[in-house]
Design an enzyme around this catalytic site. Structure first.
Site, PDB file in Angstrom:
ATOM      1  N   CYS A  97       0.851  -1.194   0.000  1.00 21.78           N
ATOM      2  CA  CYS A  97       0.000   0.000   0.000  1.00 21.78           C
ATOM      3  C   CYS A  97       0.892   1.252   0.000  1.00 21.78           C
ATOM      4  CB  CYS A  97      -0.900  -0.007   1.236  1.00 21.78           C
ATOM      5  SG  CYS A  97      -1.784   1.525   1.537  1.00 21.78           S
ATOM      6  N   ASP A  98       0.647   2.177  -0.907  1.00 26.67           N
ATOM      7  CA  ASP A  98       1.475   3.387  -1.005  1.00 26.67           C
ATOM      8  C   ASP A  98       1.449   4.214   0.273  1.00 26.67           C
ATOM      9  OD1 ASP A  98       2.312   2.766  -3.564  1.00 26.67           O
ATOM     10  OD2 ASP A  98       0.790   4.004  -4.544  1.00 26.67           O
TER      11      ASP A  98
END
Length: 115
Positions: free
Chosen positions: A11-12
């Site tokens: 997940c960024d």
């Protein structure tokens, strides 16, 4: 209590949060929802403190893939079941260990909270 960051490694937002913690020398333990799982009681505690609406990631692809009828009829019980079944539906990261649990990442907020 030690700081624990809950999320998914690819997940960024989780990547930004972990980078921020590393850059600021904040010790933490990473808990991968997919690999390490999530206890229903832990999720219920977050729901009680933060509300299921804040925890449910409605902008993610996992939620968007749900049938429209299911999205429109979501309530606390169905949201909890979805988040337990598909942890990618939990807004990330969730952080525990300093004050109340929090969800999401904001460098300004974290500077005040963890510095």
């Amino acid at each position: 209590m030690a700081l624990t960051l809950y999320g998914i490694p690819n997940c960024d937002t989780v990547k930004k949060a972990r980078r921020w913690l590393d850059d600021h020398g904040v010790a933490y333990r990473f808990h991968d929802f997919r690999k390490d799982g999530l206890e229903p009681a832990k999720l219920q505690g977050w729901i009680d403190m933060l509300g299921w609406e804040k925890l449910l990631n409605k902008s993610g692809t996992t939620f968007r893939k749900l049938p429209d009828a299911q999205k429109e009829s979501i309530d606390a019980a169905s949201a909890k079941a979805l988040m337990l079944d598909q942890p990618a539906m939990i807004r990330r990261p969730v952080v525990e260990g300093v004050g109340d649990p929090s969800v999401g990442f904001s460098a300004d907020d974290w500077q005040q909270r963890f510095a």
